[in-house]
Motif scaffolding. Structure first.
Motif, mmCIF file in Angstrom:
data_model
loop_
_atom_site.group_PDB
_atom_site.id
_atom_site.type_symbol
_atom_site.label_atom_id
_atom_site.label_comp_id
_atom_site.label_asym_id
_atom_site.label_seq_id
_atom_site.Cartn_x
_atom_site.Cartn_y
_atom_site.Cartn_z
ATOM 1 N N ALA A 123 0.855 -1.186 0.000
ATOM 2 C CA ALA A 123 0.000 0.000 0.000
ATOM 3 C C ALA A 123 0.892 1.237 0.000
ATOM 4 O O ALA A 123 2.035 1.194 0.473
ATOM 5 C CB ALA A 123 -0.914 0.010 1.222
ATOM 6 N N THR A 124 0.371 2.330 -0.526
ATOM 7 C CA THR A 124 1.047 3.623 -0.430
ATOM 8 C C THR A 124 0.400 4.396 0.704
ATOM 9 O O THR A 124 -0.787 4.710 0.655
ATOM 10 C CB THR A 124 0.936 4.409 -1.745
ATOM 11 N N VAL A 125 1.188 4.680 1.731
ATOM 12 C CA VAL A 125 0.675 5.327 2.945
ATOM 13 C C VAL A 125 1.467 6.607 3.179
ATOM 14 O O VAL A 125 2.669 6.559 3.423
ATOM 15 C CB VAL A 125 0.791 4.394 4.165
ATOM 16 N N ASN A 126 0.784 7.730 3.078
ATOM 17 C CA ASN A 126 1.425 9.025 3.296
ATOM 18 C C ASN A 126 2.675 9.182 2.439
ATOM 19 O O ASN A 126 3.708 9.668 2.889
ATOM 20 C CB ASN A 126 1.761 9.189 4.779
ATOM 21 N N GLY A 127 2.568 8.724 1.197
ATOM 22 C CA GLY A 127 3.672 8.869 0.253
ATOM 23 C C GLY A 127 4.753 7.821 0.376
ATOM 24 O O GLY A 127 5.722 7.846 -0.402
ATOM 25 N N LYS A 128 4.627 6.898 1.304
ATOM 26 C CA LYS A 128 5.637 5.846 1.475
ATOM 27 C C LYS A 128 5.086 4.510 1.002
ATOM 28 O O LYS A 128 3.906 4.200 1.200
ATOM 29 C CB LYS A 128 6.070 5.737 2.943
ATOM 30 N N GLN A 129 5.970 3.724 0.379
ATOM 31 C CA GLN A 129 5.592 2.389 -0.049
ATOM 32 C C GLN A 129 5.667 1.460 1.166
ATOM 33 O O GLN A 129 6.735 1.253 1.744
ATOM 34 C CB GLN A 129 6.524 1.884 -1.153
ATOM 35 N N ALA A 130 4.521 0.919 1.564
ATOM 36 C CA ALA A 130 4.452 0.097 2.772
ATOM 37 C C ALA A 130 4.061 -1.326 2.428
ATOM 38 O O ALA A 130 3.256 -1.566 1.521
ATOM 39 C CB ALA A 130 3.441 0.682 3.762
ATOM 40 N N VAL A 142 8.482 0.923 4.731
ATOM 41 C CA VAL A 142 7.983 0.684 6.079
ATOM 42 C C VAL A 142 7.177 -0.608 6.081
ATOM 43 O O VAL A 142 6.606 -0.996 5.049
ATOM 44 C CB VAL A 142 7.108 1.877 6.556
ATOM 45 N N LEU A 143 7.175 -1.290 7.231
ATOM 46 C CA LEU A 143 6.407 -2.527 7.386
ATOM 47 C C LEU A 143 5.363 -2.324 8.481
ATOM 48 O O LEU A 143 5.698 -1.962 9.614
ATOM 49 C CB LEU A 143 7.333 -3.687 7.764
#
Length: 409
Positions: free
Chosen positions: A338-345, A369-370
């Motif tokens: 998922a893309t969360v707040n611009g980060k690939q998670a 991030v995990l």
């Protein structure tokens, strides 16, 4: 007659030693010294030389020692079934995990030759193959927790490869020339010293990312509503205090029905009017066939996105005898990204953190991030939550990712 008795006693000693050594490694490794876990793999070629059943017994002892929390956990989850079901799950799963290792000696004899390097190659290939069948690849990989390979993950690919090389050394040291034998012995010692004392730390959490831990225990019926009514204001409070991303535990909102969604509407509206604010809510998403989907509801920019898991807990969530009315199993589904707040998670929901199969899908993706939400009320009082946390940290260290964990107990 005396020779026969002596031979029988030697076999008994060897088999007992193999079982005991595996159990000791498992008990010491999980959940606090997981770097010891690969030792059970390195020892397999040695036990193979002692007796054909010794690799099986070594792995049986290992898994019995690492999964005994199932007894208490199953008794909590299925209180009407009694402790007998927990003992059945514990012994049955451990036995199933160990069964592939009965093939160790036949495969070794088939692949190895007289040269030391062929024995080394055979030991590596067979150990990787059987351990993959046991605790990595489906179908056993769907229940195969406390895989010994997880203990090698924190050092990255280097320690994974070095574990394989240590297995090769153990399989051929008796025939190896002195110099390579000493080199491999030193490398093996260095490997496990490094895993125990020099494990890379998981990176710190991104700034302004918050995980909320709770102690609601088991949630059912109206208690889900009460939890949502308490949690939604807490998420809004964290947003107002500067948090940009807030993660809640798995299934904390319960069934994602109109009433529950209405409770969380203020959070959704807040993300619409405050760009960059993201809430990740653990919920069970109703499906048309009557089942549910274990998921995170991502609220971002005023929109809801469902992030479903791939591997729900077999038997308690996914019912093989009635799959359409239970949580769906997606063995070969897409990686959980998922893309969360611009980060690939990447995300692993609760049970998935114990396994290797779901996380392997992250290889090749450039994650930042995990996410690791969990709901461990049923395992309170066991070492299962600590094992789960250790597994999640190992994957974070392997990929070089910060791990955001939110747990309900």
């Amino acid at each position: 007659m005396l020779l026969a008795v002596e031979k029988t006693m030697r076999k008994t000693v060897d088999l007992t030693a193999a079982f005991t050594a595996g159990a000791v490694i498992g008990a010491l490794a999980w959940p606090h010294l997981i770097g010891l876990a690969p030792l059970v793999l390195v020892a397999l070629p040695f036990w193979n030389r002692r007796h054909w059943a010794a690799p099986f017994l070594s792995m049986l002892g290992y898994h019995l020692a690492t999964t005994y929390g199932l007894i208490h956990g199953t008794d909590d989850f299925f209180p009407t079934a009694g402790v007998g079901l927990g003992i059945t799950f514990w012994t049955g799963s451990s036995l199933v995990f160990a069964l592939p290792y009965l093939l160790y000696r036949p495969l070794f004899r088939w692949l190895s030759g007289s040269a030391w390097w062929r024995k080394a190659g055979a030991a590596m290939a067979i150990t990787v193959l059987l351990s993959a069948v046991s605790t990595i690849l489906p179908p056993l990989g769907l229940i195969g927790w406390t895989s010994p390979w997880i203990g090698a993950l924190p050092g990255g690919w280097f320690t994974v490869i070095m574990t394989g090389m240590a297995v090769g050394w153990a399989g051929s040291v008796a025939d190896m020339p002195a110099f390579p034998a000493l080199w491999f012995a030193g490398a093996t010692l260095g490997l496990f010293v490094g895993l125990l004392f020099g494990v890379p730390r998981v990176p710190a959490l991104p700034a302004h990312w918050t995980a909320i831990d709770t102690r609601y225990g088991e949630l059912t019926g109206l208690s889900y509503v009460e939890a949502s009514m308490q949690m939604a204001p807490i998420v809004l409070r964290d947003f107002r205090h500067g948090s940009r991303v807030v993660l809640t535990p798995e299934s904390i909102a319960g069934p994602w029905l109109p009433g529950t969604r209405a409770i969380w509407q203020p959070v959704l509206h807040y993300t619409a009017t405050h760009k960059g604010k993201v809430a990740l809510i653990g919920a069970d998403i109703p499906l048309r066939d009557g089942g549910y989907e274990d998921a995170l509801v991502q609220m971002q920019d005023g929109h809801e996105t469902i992030l479903p898991d791939r591997i729900p807990v077999p038997f308690s969530m996914w019912h093989p005898w009635r799959p359409r009315a239970s949580f769906p199993m997606r063995v070969f589904g897409k990686p959980e990204l998922a893309t969360v707040n611009g980060k690939q998670a990447g995300y692993l929901i609760c049970y998935e953190q114990l396994l290797m199969w779901p996380a392997l899908g992250f290889i090749g993706h450039h994650l930042q991030v995990l996410l690791a939400p969990a709901n461990d009320w049923w395992a309170d009082g066991t070492d299962i939550p600590a094992i789960q946390a250790a597994s999640a940290r190992a994957w974070g260290a392997f990929f070089g990712l910060p791990v955001v964990r939110a747990v309900n107990q």
